[in-house]
Each structure stands twice: as structure tokens, then as C-alpha cells.
Design a protein around this motif. Structure first.
Motif, short mmCIF file in Angstrom:
data_model
loop_
_atom_site.label_atom_id
_atom_site.label_comp_id
_atom_site.label_asym_id
_atom_site.label_seq_id
_atom_site.Cartn_x
_atom_site.Cartn_y
_atom_site.Cartn_z
N LEU A 109 -3.79 1.06 -11.00
CA LEU A 109 -4.58 1.08 -9.80
C LEU A 109 -3.29 3.05 -10.07
O LEU A 109 -3.28 3.69 -11.36
N GLY A 134 -8.51 0.27 0.50
CA GLY A 134 -8.24 -1.38 0.00
C GLY A 134 -7.92 -2.61 1.45
O GLY A 134 -6.94 -3.12 0.90
N ARG A 177 0.40 -1.31 0.22
CA ARG A 177 -0.18 0.28 0.19
C ARG A 177 0.78 1.09 -0.14
O ARG A 177 0.49 2.47 0.05
N ASP A 230 -4.45 3.45 -4.20
CA ASP A 230 -3.98 2.70 -4.28
C ASP A 230 -2.77 2.05 -3.69
O ASP A 230 -2.21 1.17 -3.12
#
Length: 348
Positions: A272, A347, A250, A277
Motif C-alpha cells: 500500500l 479508495g 484510511r 492508501d
């Protein structure tokens, strides 16, 4: 007398030849002390300023410093790492303030630096910026030491002579990057950049990063690392390798801004988003860091202070004076590439 006094004026008033005045002002033993005293007294009376070349000749110095850049791979033909361009300006200003000229060239034009510069009297000392693979570079530094060349480096460690190196506190910079990402709530990390003695500055940044992560329960084996030299393409390729190996961190800390810009491109090419993200942190704060998309959060190296210190410390070495400061503290520059605490939650 009209206009600026010259050595011919002194010669006329002293009753000697102009060449005798020149020799006296150089403190030549060919002129007796009584004549020298007379000439210096007249020069003072006329407010005569000895020109720089004559003064340097008496001191056996050129009044010039040499700045030698390592040829780095770049997207253009300059072969100069953008980080060093901003430092170049501060080095030039620092030389000017101290009455020195600056000779600029590349390190790889010759393997015999001491003969090309200091030994040939082109320059009184050398500033070295960049070094490529440090393991290979050590031999060149040892050659300069053996020749008793006056030199200072940015970043490169000179064995047994820490005073020859000006550097940022790279380990602290890595610690700041990790602390910032952790403060935003990220818990999955990676590092892009060489992490070995071949690139000691990058390695120290990685070690500082790992130290803080470990203090927060994230061991080194959970932080994937992929090698990259300081180019955008290297950052792009390393990130592709990271993803191909199945890692989905991450947050990614990179060893330089150029690497970080390549990382951002690779993340976006993978479909992404940065930072939603993947958060990205660079190191250097080169000018383009604030103009990439999104603007890059990075660790700033103070190039203004660095250039000043390189010149000051080199002049101290030449004058055989002691050096007290060699380290520069880094500073966290927060932009948009890491997002906010809310972004870090996405996420998870």
C-alpha cells in the motif's frame, strides 16, 4: 597589584592567614564578625570574585543538576529515545545560562537515586526523562517524594504534585490530529500506541483523538487500537496485527513518531501507499520525521521550551519558590504523509 586578586592578597592586606579568609568568605562562625567585615570590605575593594566551589560550599549546594534518562529500546546502542536527544541540548543550554553544571546518567544504574545524587551532594536536584511502564514507575516516584528529593519529570504524573511534571497538552495534541484528518475528508481511522494507564501520555493522546472523532459521528468502537511501545519495530508489528484483524483504515494516528515510521514501513510492505492508501500522523516531531518517506505529518512537542522549563522549575523547587507553568501547548506540523483532500477521496 597585577592580575586577578586572590584570597592570599586579601589575607596580606587584612593581616590574617589565608585559611581565615577562606573561613570568613564561607561565613564560618569560627571567625568573629569584625574580622569578617574587614575581609569582605577588602574583597570588595579588590573586586575579588568568590569562586563557584566556595560559594556552593557556603550554600550547601553543588551547583550541579542531574539528568537521568530512562533506558529505552533503540535500534542502536544508545538506549536513548531520539525525542530526548533534542531536549538534552536545551536542558544543557538552560543549565549553562544559570551557572549550573549538568551530570548525565541513566536511571536504571541504581534504585537509590536520592543517595546517589542529592543526598551525596553530587547534585542539587534531578531531572527525569522517560519512565517505561508508568504503573511500575509510580513506586520510584513515591520513593523520591518520601526522601524529599528535589526532582522534576517530563511527562510522568506525580501523584499529588502536578508542579513536579512538565508535559505537553497530550489530549489537545490528539484532538489536533483528529481535526486535521477530518478536515482532509478521512472517515475511517485507527490508533497505534498503548492506550492505558501504563502509558498515560499515549492514553491522553488517544482520548483526545477519540473525542473529536466522536464529535463528528465516529464512535470509539469504530476506531481500532493496537498497542505499541515507542519503537519502529513495535509500530511495524502493530500495523501487521491491524491488517491481519481485517481492518483497513484510511488514516492512522500514532502515539509517537517512532511508531509512525514503523507504521509507514508496514503499510508499504503490505503493498500500500502512504498517503494514497493510508494516511499517517505521528507525535513528537523528532528530526527524522522530516526525512522519512514520505515526510511525516506530526504533532510537535516544543523541546526547546520543555528543556528550559524543566531546569527553571527544578531550580524554583530547590529555592522553595512557587511554580506557575507546567503545560506546553502542542503544534500541528503538516507534511506529506496525510496527503490532501483529493487524496482522502481515493479508495473511498
Amino acid at each position: 597589584m597585577k592580575g586577578k586578586a586572590t584570597s592570599f592578597d586579601i589575607a596580606y592586606l587584612a593581616g590574617v592567614s589565608q585559611s581565615t579568609v577562606s573561613r570568613a568568605l564561607r561565613d564560618s562562625p569560627a571567625v568573629n564578625q569584625e574580622t569578617k567585615d574587614k575581609i569582605f570590605a577588602i574583597a570588595k575593594q579588590l573586586n575579588y570574585k568568590v569562586d563557584k566551589n566556595a560559594s556552593n560550599l557556603r550554600k550547601q549546594r553543588s551547583g550541579t543538576l542531574a539528568l537521568l534518562l530512562f533506558e529505552d529500546p533503540t535500534v542502536d546502542d544508545s538506549q536513548i529515545n531520539p525525542f530526548f536527544l533534542s531536549m538534552l541540548g536545551s536542558i544543557t543550554r538552560a543549565c549553562t545560562k544559570r551557572g549550573h553544571d549538568l551530570l548525565i546518567s541513566f536511571q536504571q544504574l541504581s534504585n537509590d537515586w536520592h543517595a546517589d545524587y542529592e543526598d551525596s551532594k553530587k547534585a542539587d536536584g534531578i531531572i527525569l526523562l522517560g519512565y517505561g511502564d508508568y504503573i511500575d514507575y509510580e513506586e520510584k516516584l513515591q520513593q523520591l517524594l518520601a526522601q524529599q528529593t528535589h526532582f522534576v519529570c517530563w511527562g510522568a504524573q506525580v501523584e499529588g504534585h502536578p508542579e513536579f511534571t512538565i508535559r505537553s497538552n497530550n489530549r489537545e495534541g490528539g484532538r489536533q490530529a483528529a481535526a486535521h484528518l477530518l478536515s482532509l475528508g478521512y472517515r475511517s481511522f485507527a490508533f497505534i500506541g498503548i492506550a492505558s494507564d501504563h502509558a498515560p501520555e499515549f492514553f491522553q493522546r488517544f482520548q483526545g483523538y477519540l473525542e473529536v472523532l466522536a464529535e463528528h459521528g465516529i464512535p470509539p468502537e469504530q476506531v481500532p487500537q493496537f498497542d505499541a511501545i515507542s519503537t519502529e519495530q513495535a509500530g511495524y508489528s502493530a500495523t501487521q496485527q491491524l491488517f491481519a484483524a481485517g481492518h483497513r483504515p484510511r488514516a492512522i494516528f500514532t502515539a509517537s513518531d517512532l511508531i509512525a515510521i514503523g507504521v509507514i514501513r508496514a503499510v508499504q510492505a503490505a503493498g500500500l501507499r502512504v498517503p494514497e492508501d493510508v494516511a499517517v500522523v505521528g507525535f513528537d516531531d523528532i528530526p527524522m520525521a522530516s526525512f522519512c518517506t514520505p515526510p511525516l505529518t506530526t504533532i510537535q512537542q516544543n523541546t526547546t521550551l520543555a528543556g528550559e522549563m524543566l531546569v527553571v522549575n527544578l531550580l524554583k523547587l530547590i529555592a522553595q519558590e512557587s511554580i506557575s507553568q507546567t503545560d506546553i501547548e502542542p503544534k500541528m506540523i503538516v507534511r506529506r504523509s496525510c496527503g490532501s483532500p483529493q487524496t482522502a477521496l481515493i479508495g473511498k
